[in-house]
Scaffold this motif. Sequence first.
Motif, PDB file in Angstrom:
ATOM      1  N   TYR A   1      36.869  31.461  48.712  1.00  0.00           N
ATOM      2  CA  TYR A   1      38.217  31.447  49.273  1.00  0.00           C
ATOM      3  C   TYR A   1      39.157  30.638  48.384  1.00  0.00           C
ATOM      4  O   TYR A   1      40.332  30.985  48.227  1.00  0.00           O
ATOM      5  CB  TYR A   1      38.184  30.858  50.685  1.00  0.00           C
ATOM      6  N   ASN A   2      38.629  29.596  47.770  1.00  0.00           N
ATOM      7  CA  ASN A   2      39.430  28.769  46.876  1.00  0.00           C
ATOM      8  C   ASN A   2      39.855  29.562  45.640  1.00  0.00           C
ATOM      9  O   ASN A   2      41.009  29.501  45.205  1.00  0.00           O
ATOM     10  CB  ASN A   2      38.634  27.525  46.473  1.00  0.00           C
ATOM     11  N   CYS A   3      38.918  30.312  45.051  1.00  0.00           N
ATOM     12  CA  CYS A   3      39.240  31.129  43.881  1.00  0.00           C
ATOM     13  C   CYS A   3      40.223  32.247  44.234  1.00  0.00           C
ATOM     14  O   CYS A   3      41.150  32.547  43.478  1.00  0.00           O
ATOM     15  CB  CYS A   3      37.959  31.723  43.288  1.00  0.00           C
ATOM     16  N   TYR A   4      40.004  32.853  45.395  1.00  0.00           N
ATOM     17  CA  TYR A   4      40.926  33.886  45.865  1.00  0.00           C
ATOM     18  C   TYR A   4      42.327  33.303  46.043  1.00  0.00           C
ATOM     19  O   TYR A   4      43.330  33.909  45.644  1.00  0.00           O
ATOM     20  CB  TYR A   4      40.401  34.458  47.184  1.00  0.00           C
ATOM     21  N   ALA A   5      42.406  32.108  46.623  1.00  0.00           N
ATOM     22  CA  ALA A   5      43.695  31.455  46.847  1.00  0.00           C
ATOM     23  C   ALA A   5      44.370  31.102  45.533  1.00  0.00           C
ATOM     24  O   ALA A   5      45.579  31.275  45.368  1.00  0.00           O
ATOM     25  CB  ALA A   5      43.495  30.203  47.698  1.00  0.00           C
ATOM     26  N   LYS A   6      43.576  30.594  44.601  1.00  0.00           N
ATOM     27  CA  LYS A   6      44.135  30.206  43.302  1.00  0.00           C
ATOM     28  C   LYS A   6      44.723  31.407  42.581  1.00  0.00           C
ATOM     29  O   LYS A   6      45.782  31.322  41.956  1.00  0.00           O
ATOM     30  CB  LYS A   6      43.043  29.554  42.453  1.00  0.00           C
ATOM     31  N   GLU A   7      44.042  32.517  42.668  1.00  0.00           N
ATOM     32  CA  GLU A   7      44.508  33.724  42.003  1.00  0.00           C
ATOM     33  C   GLU A   7      45.816  34.227  42.610  1.00  0.00           C
ATOM     34  O   GLU A   7      46.699  34.705  41.915  1.00  0.00           O
ATOM     35  CB  GLU A   7      43.437  34.804  42.100  1.00  0.00           C
TER      36      GLU A   7
END
Length: 682
Positions: free
Chosen positions: A87-93
């Motif tokens: 979820y963190n990587c998705y949010a960062k993107e």
Amino acid sequence: MEEEGSGNSEELLDDEGEEDFEIETDALTNEDNQILEVKSDNLENAIHQALIVQRTDLENECEHGKSYIPPVVGMEFESYEDAYNYYNCYAKELGFGIRVKSSWTKRNSKEKRGAVLCCNCEGFKTTKEASTQRKETRTGCQAMIRLRLVESSNRWRLDEVKIEHNHLFDHEKAQNSRSHKKTEAGTKRKLESAVEVEIQTIKLFRTPVSYGSSSEREPNNNLDPMKRIKFGNGDILALYDYFRRSQLTDPNFFYIMDLSDEGYLRNVFWIDSRSRAAYSYFGDVVVVDTTCVSNKYDVPLLSFSGLNHHGESLLLGCCLLVDETLETYIWLMRAWLTCLSGRAPQTIITDRCKFLQGAIYEVLPRSNHRLCLPHVMRSIQENLEVRESEMFGKVLDRTVYASMKVEEFETRWEEMVQRFAVKDHDWLRNLYEDREKWVPVYSKNTPGGIFTGEYINPFFHGYLHERMTWSEFFNVHELLLQKKIHKEALDDFESREFMPVLQTRCNYELQASQLYSKGIFSKFLEEIVLMCNCFGVAQIHTNGAIVTYVVKERDADVAEVKNFEVVYDKVGAEVRCVCGCFNFRGYLCRHALSVLSCNGVEEIPSQYILTRWRKDVKRIYSHDFDSNGIDVSNPVQRYDHLYRRAMQVVAEGMGSKDHHMVAWQAFKESLNKVRLAAEKPV
């Protein structure tokens, strides 16, 4: 559950360094747990599949700029850390930060059991916080995911997802959020720009029960680990939007993704509830169309098609494939068969692909595999350079279609290849070795009706082109589905109201007009009319109640008389013609009808009126189950049950204006009764 927060205090701080942890007393009640489990298992329970996220180096994945699909209910992860990092990587993107809004543990245990991860802009400042000089950064955004540890599998599952934000994304600000700084500290590498859009981390979790016997051989993974579907601009969004809309409007919609261990998307299969229900009526013969995959279309589509009771094509499943390997086709056939409760078709028709054929032998060993005859006939003309091409075509048609016995076909074939000097053609010789899969005479005694594929056009035939975008395809997909649904409803209405002017005095015509759908009756009528060309029904052999006849037929086009052998069992009322019309097309031929008439049989025996062609059979395109099979205390199961029942009323109400008015009135009355019940004191 115990009122206890997450043990990771750093995760509980927002970007402003303020604690934002909401303790949830008994955060999930038993009913909540049950509801969430049913919601996420809505598809898995029916197909014994699961979508699982394998533990990978998600921080490194993110640093390489890989695109992540939006979270959806039902995603599963090996650990809480994997779920958080995803979820963190998705949010960062996308351009927003995240934080842990809440978490909870099991009573008398420090082990985390669930958590809610939210957008950093969630909520608003308290009165005390608002008095500070800090700039307001929260907007009351409701984007979030709720995670829960599933004890039976020891994996973390997304039980609730909200992806809509009420603010603009700010990539620069997002890079400075606490959650993303933690990721950077662990990797110490710069973010590289994404070259290709890829789906990462979701993998199909295969269980023995999903593929039948555990003794079945699992194929070796011979795929290139970097092999994946290529996405163009907007492709992944088009795919996600279609699946999201479909799941919202169709509780029994099913899709499954196959990803490599590295997280690359290789294959996607989906089927809606209408197609799954239609298969129960028309799953005897299925055509697999690989045109888009074989010809390298931008949309690598493979489709399953069947034929409804009007002789119109219908969709029985779709797939986007990465390639045409044995492993890919085995995965596809297993996924397709699993969602159809393991019921294999009688006959499955494909093109000449050795890997697809191998997958059918592996997964559908009891199905009759046939090659599409029209495709084979075209390929013969295209692959051979023959001087007298027009004459060759006529001789080829006569050899393939007019041969009544195996010996007759083989003799004619030998004469043909000698005459046109193509006997030593390697491709043609290999095709001849597979003759039992495409020459009608070898399969005339195989049940399955219309198996040659002459009457089945693939569902998307004529609607796709080589450079079609995914967005265009899904638009065509939905429009074509609606068009076919409307066409079938119209055909149903016309068939019910159909009162043809009889062309003959034959009682078979009257009987067929009352039972067959309009489209099939028109085809069967040709056999009735051509009975006038049949003469000289002669008995040539008798064995008890079984009598063999020869029916002479005069072909008006070529002024030729042909003989057709017909075997008739007087006791069992069974009749079989050498032409094999019933097995090929699903209704009796003029030769068999002539023998029945000669024996004083005034009606077609019931076993020769196939249910699949009848107009008086009520077909409900939604899976049904009795109310005794659901947990009425569970809201999700109540919804699914009522939805299916309502769809039955809709299907019946589409039949005519009168039916529509009755259904509409029933809906209004039901709604009023439900509202009155809600107003009564408990």
